[in-house]
Design a protein around this motif. Sequence first.
Motif, PDB file in Angstrom:
ATOM      1  N   ARG A  69       0.956  -1.102   0.145  1.00  0.00           N
ATOM      2  CA  ARG A  69       0.154  -0.002  -0.134  1.00  0.00           C
ATOM      3  C   ARG A  69       0.667   1.184  -0.219  1.00  0.00           C
ATOM      4  N   THR A  70       2.167   1.168   0.044  1.00  0.00           N
ATOM      5  CA  THR A  70       3.027   2.275   0.486  1.00  0.00           C
ATOM      6  C   THR A  70       4.333   2.179  -0.438  1.00  0.00           C
ATOM      7  N   HIS A  71       4.248   1.438  -1.752  1.00  0.00           N
ATOM      8  CA  HIS A  71       5.386   1.300  -2.402  1.00  0.00           C
ATOM      9  C   HIS A  71       5.832   2.722  -3.060  1.00  0.00           C
ATOM     10  N   SER A  72       7.152   3.029  -3.068  1.00  0.00           N
ATOM     11  CA  SER A  72       7.472   4.458  -3.551  1.00  0.00           C
ATOM     12  C   SER A  72       7.433   4.394  -5.034  1.00  0.00           C
ATOM     13  N   TYR A  73       7.345   3.496  -5.793  1.00  0.00           N
ATOM     14  CA  TYR A  73       6.767   3.250  -7.202  1.00  0.00           C
ATOM     15  C   TYR A  73       5.597   2.930  -7.597  1.00  0.00           C
ATOM     16  N   TYR A  74       5.284   1.821  -7.262  1.00  0.00           N
ATOM     17  CA  TYR A  74       3.852   1.270  -7.544  1.00  0.00           C
ATOM     18  C   TYR A  74       2.724   1.908  -7.093  1.00  0.00           C
ATOM     19  N   ASN A  75       2.874   2.683  -5.890  1.00  0.00           N
ATOM     20  CA  ASN A  75       1.507   3.061  -5.268  1.00  0.00           C
ATOM     21  C   ASN A  75       1.895   4.769  -5.506  1.00  0.00           C
ATOM     22  N   ASP A  76       2.815   5.149  -6.285  1.00  0.00           N
ATOM     23  CA  ASP A  76       3.071   6.531  -6.609  1.00  0.00           C
ATOM     24  C   ASP A  76       2.189   7.193  -7.520  1.00  0.00           C
ATOM     25  N   ILE A  77       0.812   6.983  -7.338  1.00  0.00           N
ATOM     26  CA  ILE A  77      -0.275   7.711  -8.353  1.00  0.00           C
ATOM     27  C   ILE A  77      -1.013   8.602  -7.504  1.00  0.00           C
ATOM     28  N   PRO A  78      -0.978   9.964  -7.815  1.00  0.00           N
ATOM     29  CA  PRO A  78      -1.595  11.083  -7.026  1.00  0.00           C
ATOM     30  C   PRO A  78      -3.219  11.151  -7.695  1.00  0.00           C
ATOM     31  N   SER A  79      -3.962  10.306  -6.992  1.00  0.00           N
ATOM     32  CA  SER A  79      -5.244  10.465  -7.101  1.00  0.00           C
ATOM     33  C   SER A  79      -6.059  10.529  -6.172  1.00  0.00           C
ATOM     34  N   GLU A  80      -7.473  11.123  -5.813  1.00  0.00           N
ATOM     35  CA  GLU A  80      -7.880  11.272  -4.553  1.00  0.00           C
ATOM     36  C   GLU A  80      -8.285   9.918  -4.176  1.00  0.00           C
ATOM     37  N   GLU A  81      -8.978   9.056  -5.150  1.00  0.00           N
ATOM     38  CA  GLU A  81      -9.310   7.727  -4.953  1.00  0.00           C
ATOM     39  C   GLU A  81      -8.442   6.725  -5.408  1.00  0.00           C
ATOM     40  N   LYS A  82      -7.593   6.147  -4.391  1.00  0.00           N
ATOM     41  CA  LYS A  82      -6.743   5.449  -4.321  1.00  0.00           C
ATOM     42  C   LYS A  82      -6.860   3.832  -5.140  1.00  0.00           C
ATOM     43  N   TYR A  83      -6.296   3.607  -6.203  1.00  0.00           N
ATOM     44  CA  TYR A  83      -6.441   2.328  -6.967  1.00  0.00           C
ATOM     45  C   TYR A  83      -4.900   1.932  -7.009  1.00  0.00           C
ATOM     46  N   TYR A  84      -4.787   0.416  -6.829  1.00  0.00           N
ATOM     47  CA  TYR A  84      -3.447  -0.053  -6.950  1.00  0.00           C
ATOM     48  C   TYR A  84      -3.017   0.086  -8.497  1.00  0.00           C
ATOM     49  N   ASP A  85      -1.614   0.259  -8.948  1.00  0.00           N
ATOM     50  CA  ASP A  85      -1.170   0.445 -10.250  1.00  0.00           C
ATOM     51  C   ASP A  85      -1.478  -0.884 -10.943  1.00  0.00           C
ATOM     52  N   ASN A  86      -2.228  -0.863 -11.924  1.00  0.00           N
ATOM     53  CA  ASN A  86      -2.302  -1.913 -12.701  1.00  0.00           C
ATOM     54  C   ASN A  86      -0.950  -2.632 -13.451  1.00  0.00           C
ATOM     55  N   ILE A  87       0.016  -1.737 -13.533  1.00  0.00           N
ATOM     56  CA  ILE A  87       1.261  -2.408 -13.738  1.00  0.00           C
ATOM     57  C   ILE A  87       1.999  -3.235 -12.723  1.00  0.00           C
ATOM     58  N   LEU A  88       1.337  -3.126 -11.309  1.00  0.00           N
ATOM     59  CA  LEU A  88       2.026  -3.683 -10.221  1.00  0.00           C
ATOM     60  C   LEU A  88       1.369  -5.552 -10.557  1.00  0.00           C
ATOM     61  N   LEU A  89       0.295  -5.598 -11.164  1.00  0.00           N
ATOM     62  CA  LEU A  89      -0.148  -6.855 -11.459  1.00  0.00           C
ATOM     63  C   LEU A  89       0.708  -7.429 -12.594  1.00  0.00           C
ATOM     64  N   LEU A  90       1.024  -6.558 -13.516  1.00  0.00           N
ATOM     65  CA  LEU A  90       2.193  -7.146 -14.544  1.00  0.00           C
ATOM     66  C   LEU A  90       3.326  -7.738 -13.746  1.00  0.00           C
ATOM     67  N   GLU A  91       3.967  -7.043 -12.750  1.00  0.00           N
ATOM     68  CA  GLU A  91       5.030  -7.623 -12.088  1.00  0.00           C
ATOM     69  C   GLU A  91       4.591  -8.805 -11.182  1.00  0.00           C
ATOM     70  N   VAL A  92       3.418  -8.882 -10.771  1.00  0.00           N
ATOM     71  CA  VAL A  92       3.277 -10.081  -9.915  1.00  0.00           C
ATOM     72  C   VAL A  92       3.094 -11.310 -10.930  1.00  0.00           C
ATOM     73  N   CYS A  93       2.529 -11.083 -12.312  1.00  0.00           N
ATOM     74  CA  CYS A  93       2.612 -12.037 -13.360  1.00  0.00           C
ATOM     75  C   CYS A  93       4.091 -12.488 -13.498  1.00  0.00           C
ATOM     76  N   ARG A  94       4.791 -11.462 -13.813  1.00  0.00           N
ATOM     77  CA  ARG A  94       6.255 -12.065 -14.080  1.00  0.00           C
ATOM     78  C   ARG A  94       6.887 -12.620 -13.159  1.00  0.00           C
ATOM     79  N   GLN A  95       6.660 -12.360 -11.766  1.00  0.00           N
ATOM     80  CA  GLN A  95       7.511 -13.056 -10.834  1.00  0.00           C
ATOM     81  C   GLN A  95       6.635 -14.374 -10.760  1.00  0.00           C
TER      82      GLN A  95
END
Length: 346
Positions: A69-95
């Motif tokens: 919830r606090t990752h310096s890259y994947y959670n760095d999205i300046p929106s009022e309503e917070k959503y996980y970065d969909n690129i984070l899911l790409l990394e989960v798939c890669r791993q």
Amino acid sequence: MQIDTASICSKLKHLETNMFAKKEYESSCSYTTTVSKELVHRAAVSEVFLTDVNKLGYERFITGAHLPRTHSYYNDIPSEEKYYDNILLLEVCRQSSIIITHHYYEIPLSAKFIFNEAKFTINNFHALRVKETASNVLTEVNVISEDKRNNKLIGLTFEMKVYIDGLLCATKLMDITWLEAALWKKIRRKPIKDAEALYEKNSVDTPTTLKLEESELVGRGKSDNVVIYKPEKAEEDKTRFKIFVNEYHPAIFDHPLDHIPGMLIIESFRQSSIKFLLDNYRLKHDDIYMKVINIDFVKFAELLIDTYCYIENVCVDERTNDIKMVLSVRQNNSISALVNITYSGI
């Protein structure tokens, strides 16, 4: 340069993910601790998101992951309503693809992986909403084909279905291959040497004033996560963005590499497209999300050569109002990667 969009994901082109209903595998998946970082090719434990992997049957697996919830890259999205970065899911798939390959197909840890193509679709964007506690991810993984050379396994094609807290969020098809370390070193020797020679010949100081300073313009909150320079006009009146390669970025360059990583290329596609849509359609990053990403890594992008992201084509689907874009990453006007991106409104 004329782009043949039919070449994007040529191997995966006619494949679609099988959308059968998820079975209850949660009891087989632990979210207690992360897996060994070596098994997912990460140097820092903080960059490991997988928590478990299990085999369900012949060429069928599941992985568990914890979304930070606090990752310096994947959670760095300046929106009022917070959503996980969909690129984070790409990394989960890669791993997931890497740990399955090492753990169940006995490919040595010294092998060098090549990610060739991927078709990624967000099926439920609101499943990415950040909750009061960290979300659990369960990924169903099917190996749908094997690549062999001289009867030796050299690659796999995966079908993945990603669930967040029990809700189907995304699907992915991906094709990977790998090389033995000695062969990798042999193949990479000449391109690296050529890049070094070209760099020495054309070496000039890049003006720092060209880098985008307003991180919000590309959907980031921190300037350290901006990976493109200001837009410029190129041949055929196309818009292009020079890519900023920071080899000290803790997430994008988690460990030393001899080429520009796929994560940086994907991020340059994302930031370039967001800036272009802001400039030309007045759409802000928090008005839209990347619904579809079909990417083809054509060849390695070298570290020392100037690298550009080009906006090749943009069209609006009159039925859905989705915006479809074709982008390329080029070095010396030679294509390193191609992508189709579909943006949809939030």
